[in-house]
Motif scaffolding. Structure first.
Motif, short mmCIF file in Angstrom:
data_model
loop_
_atom_site.label_atom_id
_atom_site.label_comp_id
_atom_site.label_asym_id
_atom_site.label_seq_id
_atom_site.Cartn_x
_atom_site.Cartn_y
_atom_site.Cartn_z
N THR A 137 0.83 -1.21 0.00
CA THR A 137 0.00 0.00 0.00
C THR A 137 0.86 1.25 0.00
O THR A 137 0.40 2.32 -0.38
N ASP A 138 2.07 1.14 0.45
CA ASP A 138 2.89 2.33 0.58
C ASP A 138 4.33 1.91 0.81
O ASP A 138 4.61 0.75 1.11
N HIS A 139 5.23 2.85 0.68
CA HIS A 139 6.60 2.56 1.03
C HIS A 139 7.35 3.83 1.32
O HIS A 139 6.91 4.92 0.96
N VAL A 140 8.44 3.68 1.99
CA VAL A 140 9.31 4.81 2.30
C VAL A 140 10.72 4.43 1.90
O VAL A 140 11.22 3.39 2.33
N LEU A 141 11.29 5.22 1.03
CA LEU A 141 12.69 5.01 0.69
C LEU A 141 13.42 6.32 0.88
O LEU A 141 13.14 7.30 0.19
N VAL B 140 16.96 4.07 4.42
CA VAL B 140 15.82 3.42 5.04
C VAL B 140 14.88 3.00 3.93
O VAL B 140 14.50 3.82 3.11
N LEU B 141 14.57 1.73 3.90
CA LEU B 141 13.57 1.25 2.95
C LEU B 141 12.55 0.45 3.73
O LEU B 141 12.87 -0.60 4.29
N GLU B 142 11.36 0.99 3.80
CA GLU B 142 10.29 0.33 4.53
C GLU B 142 9.12 0.16 3.58
O GLU B 142 8.64 1.15 3.03
N LEU B 143 8.69 -1.06 3.41
CA LEU B 143 7.50 -1.31 2.59
C LEU B 143 6.33 -1.54 3.53
O LEU B 143 6.48 -2.19 4.56
N PHE B 144 5.18 -1.01 3.15
CA PHE B 144 3.99 -1.19 3.97
C PHE B 144 2.89 -1.85 3.16
O PHE B 144 2.74 -1.57 1.97
#
Lengths: 172, 172
Positions: A137-141, B140-144
DNA sequence: CCCCAAATGAGAATGACTTTCATTTTTAAC
DNA sequence: GTTAAAAATGAAAGTCATTCTCATTTGGGG
């Protein structure tokens, strides 16, 4: 349907029709505060903090409370109209999400932010989520490093008062 | 150099020699508190919050204050011994960084965390940093998304009390 | 216009840390 | 071993971003 006339700021009302549409889409009532905030979000510079937006808005709209700014920014971000970016424990930064999706490359010294997009990475992310049966649904990189300027000016600028963890050694 | 004998907990002292080395490497004095915290970090489960570590440690070491836990975790994270993970505005989570680097795929409903690694993405990141003249120090790589379990149990579990922004609509 | 649910703002509350400081420990030097 | 200086600790207070509460105001459908 909507007559064009001037409001008390001598700004053509129809400037706001686009903004009004957005607020309506959120299922919210159209208030002067929300219009002002939204206008600031859309026309102001990106990567602002809620606090900065509040202070900036206070100049022209001293009546707006910070609770309203926070509340509305949250709503906008929940609905994808703005993107919330967080680095470390620092205050959240917001940006108008009218642009194509992109990620950030941040300088840990001067906090400068460069935006980039990379389709390959996006695709790899989808692939990874798939592998684990997740629906993405989303991500942060967020990439962190030293920008060209800060690489040369070693130690000239004081490190911004907020600490920076993440494998850097602040005490050298 | 170091004689092996039992301490007051009947634990062989040399169990800790590895931990002591780490503390020394940080340039810190070796204290019972730090040994206890470090032991918890190394042997306990990953993705714990500072608060959780404090509470868990309190059972066996009621004398440890949370300030000490926070202080030491920060130090460990600054030196790369532990990794600090943040999602949204939620409390930071820590994990022992003895493993190969990896990123996270988090379920926004149950907050379950899956770790993954992807060399291709790592390389692309370096390439991007290069393009902008940055020296990469961290990322930082965070997948949601929704994990397989939570995809089926739609709406059964209450959303954890902390809100989740990021393009999800909590009020439906 | 009127009404009332929605929105607002002021300030209190929250929660995650961080700092302060008086007291206790560690450890290096005798 | 003693010892003293420096470092570490815990309790409590402080910070700071953000959220909540609630009394008051306001937008907009009827």
């Amino acid at each position: 349907m909507e007559t064009i006339h001037l409001n008390e700021n001598h700004t053509p009302l129809n400037d706001n029709s686009h903004l009004k549409e957005i607020i309506r889409d959120l299922g919210l009532k159209i208030t002067q505060q929300r219009l002002a905030i939204l206008n600031h979000v859309v026309t102001g510079k990106a990567h602002f903090t809620a606090q900065a937006a509040f202070e900036s808005l206070s100049k022209t709209h001293p009546e707006i409370g910070f609770a309203t700014v926070y509340r509305f920014l949250r709503k906008l971000s929940e609905n994808g109209y703005v993107t919330e970016v967080r680095m470390g424990g620092l205050p959240a930064r917001y940006e108008w999400a009218h642009k194509k999706h992109h990620d950030h490359l941040t300088c840990t010294k001067c906090q400068g932010i460069v935006e980039f997009e990379n389709q390959e990475i996006e695709e790899l992310q989808e692939k990874i989520a798939d592998q684990f049966g997740f629906v993405l649904t989303d991500h942060v990189l967020e990439l962190f490093g030293l920008c060209p300027k800060c690489q040369t000016k070693e130690g000239e600028l004081p490190v911004p008062k907020n600490r920076f963890s993440s494998h850097l050694e602040p005490n050298n």
